[in-house]
Design a protein around this motif. Structure first.
Motif, PDB file in Angstrom:
ATOM      1  N   MET A  86      -2.947 -20.635  -8.559  1.00  0.00           N
ATOM      2  CA  MET A  86      -1.719 -19.857  -8.529  1.00  0.00           C
ATOM      3  C   MET A  86      -1.556 -19.203  -7.162  1.00  0.00           C
ATOM      4  O   MET A  86      -2.527 -18.878  -6.499  1.00  0.00           O
ATOM      5  CB  MET A  86      -1.774 -18.806  -9.636  1.00  0.00           C
ATOM      6  N   ALA A  87      -0.331 -18.979  -6.770  1.00  0.00           N
ATOM      7  CA  ALA A  87      -0.030 -18.373  -5.471  1.00  0.00           C
ATOM      8  C   ALA A  87      -0.435 -16.902  -5.449  1.00  0.00           C
ATOM      9  O   ALA A  87      -0.504 -16.248  -6.492  1.00  0.00           O
ATOM     10  CB  ALA A  87       1.456 -18.508  -5.187  1.00  0.00           C
ATOM     11  N   THR A  88      -0.703 -16.433  -4.250  1.00  0.00           N
ATOM     12  CA  THR A  88      -1.067 -15.028  -4.086  1.00  0.00           C
ATOM     13  C   THR A  88      -0.152 -14.363  -3.071  1.00  0.00           C
ATOM     14  O   THR A  88       0.504 -15.030  -2.266  1.00  0.00           O
ATOM     15  CB  THR A  88      -2.523 -14.881  -3.619  1.00  0.00           C
ATOM     16  N   ILE A  89      -0.132 -13.033  -3.123  1.00  0.00           N
ATOM     17  CA  ILE A  89       0.662 -12.213  -2.209  1.00  0.00           C
ATOM     18  C   ILE A  89      -0.277 -11.200  -1.578  1.00  0.00           C
ATOM     19  O   ILE A  89      -1.126 -10.629  -2.267  1.00  0.00           O
ATOM     20  CB  ILE A  89       1.760 -11.443  -2.973  1.00  0.00           C
ATOM     21  N   LYS A  90      -0.112 -10.945  -0.287  1.00  0.00           N
ATOM     22  CA  LYS A  90      -0.851  -9.870   0.370  1.00  0.00           C
ATOM     23  C   LYS A  90       0.060  -8.655   0.437  1.00  0.00           C
ATOM     24  O   LYS A  90       1.186  -8.736   0.915  1.00  0.00           O
ATOM     25  CB  LYS A  90      -1.279 -10.289   1.776  1.00  0.00           C
ATOM     26  N   VAL A  91      -0.449  -7.529  -0.065  1.00  0.00           N
ATOM     27  CA  VAL A  91       0.318  -6.291  -0.112  1.00  0.00           C
ATOM     28  C   VAL A  91      -0.422  -5.239   0.716  1.00  0.00           C
ATOM     29  O   VAL A  91      -1.630  -5.068   0.558  1.00  0.00           O
ATOM     30  CB  VAL A  91       0.485  -5.795  -1.565  1.00  0.00           C
ATOM     31  N   LYS A  92       0.320  -4.544   1.573  1.00  0.00           N
ATOM     32  CA  LYS A  92      -0.269  -3.518   2.433  1.00  0.00           C
ATOM     33  C   LYS A  92       0.405  -2.184   2.165  1.00  0.00           C
ATOM     34  O   LYS A  92       1.635  -2.098   2.113  1.00  0.00           O
ATOM     35  CB  LYS A  92      -0.069  -3.903   3.903  1.00  0.00           C
ATOM     36  N   GLN A  93      -0.409  -1.142   1.985  1.00  0.00           N
ATOM     37  CA  GLN A  93       0.133   0.205   1.804  1.00  0.00           C
ATOM     38  C   GLN A  93       0.480   0.765   3.171  1.00  0.00           C
ATOM     39  O   GLN A  93      -0.358   0.809   4.072  1.00  0.00           O
ATOM     40  CB  GLN A  93      -0.873   1.112   1.093  1.00  0.00           C
ATOM     41  N   ILE A  94       1.735   1.211   3.343  1.00  0.00           N
ATOM     42  CA  ILE A  94       2.184   1.687   4.645  1.00  0.00           C
ATOM     43  C   ILE A  94       2.507   3.178   4.652  1.00  0.00           C
ATOM     44  O   ILE A  94       2.760   3.744   5.706  1.00  0.00           O
ATOM     45  CB  ILE A  94       3.430   0.909   5.120  1.00  0.00           C
ATOM     46  N   LYS A  95       2.502   3.810   3.495  1.00  0.00           N
ATOM     47  CA  LYS A  95       2.867   5.217   3.402  1.00  0.00           C
ATOM     48  C   LYS A  95       1.997   5.903   2.359  1.00  0.00           C
ATOM     49  O   LYS A  95       1.547   5.279   1.403  1.00  0.00           O
ATOM     50  CB  LYS A  95       4.348   5.322   3.023  1.00  0.00           C
ATOM     51  N   SER A  96       1.784   7.194   2.546  1.00  0.00           N
ATOM     52  CA  SER A  96       0.945   7.961   1.632  1.00  0.00           C
ATOM     53  C   SER A  96       1.628   8.146   0.277  1.00  0.00           C
ATOM     54  O   SER A  96       2.854   8.246   0.189  1.00  0.00           O
ATOM     55  CB  SER A  96       0.655   9.334   2.239  1.00  0.00           C
ATOM     56  N   LYS A  97       0.811   8.224  -0.755  1.00  0.00           N
ATOM     57  CA  LYS A  97       1.340   8.449  -2.101  1.00  0.00           C
ATOM     58  C   LYS A  97       1.501   9.940  -2.418  1.00  0.00           C
ATOM     59  O   LYS A  97       2.015  10.290  -3.479  1.00  0.00           O
ATOM     60  CB  LYS A  97       0.428   7.787  -3.127  1.00  0.00           C
ATOM     61  N   ILE A  98       1.089  10.801  -1.509  1.00  0.00           N
ATOM     62  CA  ILE A  98       1.181  12.246  -1.734  1.00  0.00           C
ATOM     63  C   ILE A  98       2.646  12.650  -1.874  1.00  0.00           C
ATOM     64  O   ILE A  98       3.496  12.273  -1.066  1.00  0.00           O
ATOM     65  CB  ILE A  98       0.521  13.027  -0.580  1.00  0.00           C
TER      66      ILE A  98
END
Length: 58
Positions: free
Chosen positions: A1-13
């Motif tokens: 199955m295909a995959t996706i790369k996800v990057k967090q760019i901002k704080s969750k605060i």
């Protein structure tokens, strides 16, 4: 199955608890962290929910 790369760019605060838990469910804990997840409709929905905190990498 295909995959996706996800990057967090901002704080969750300062964001609602459901968005924090969505990031946690995606496996994201720190800013600039990249995770590879399967490309499923449920994952796409999670990314859409926190689209302002993450980016999808090609």
């Amino acid at each position: 199955m295909a995959t996706i790369k996800v990057k967090q760019i901002k704080s969750k605060i300062g964001y609602p608890i459901d968005q924090k838990r969505t990031l946690q469910a995606l496996g994201l804990r720190k800013i600039s962290q990249v995770v590879e997840v399967e490309d499923t409709p449920s994952i796409r929905g999670m990314i859409r929910k926190v689209h302002h905190l993450v980016t999808v990498i090609d």
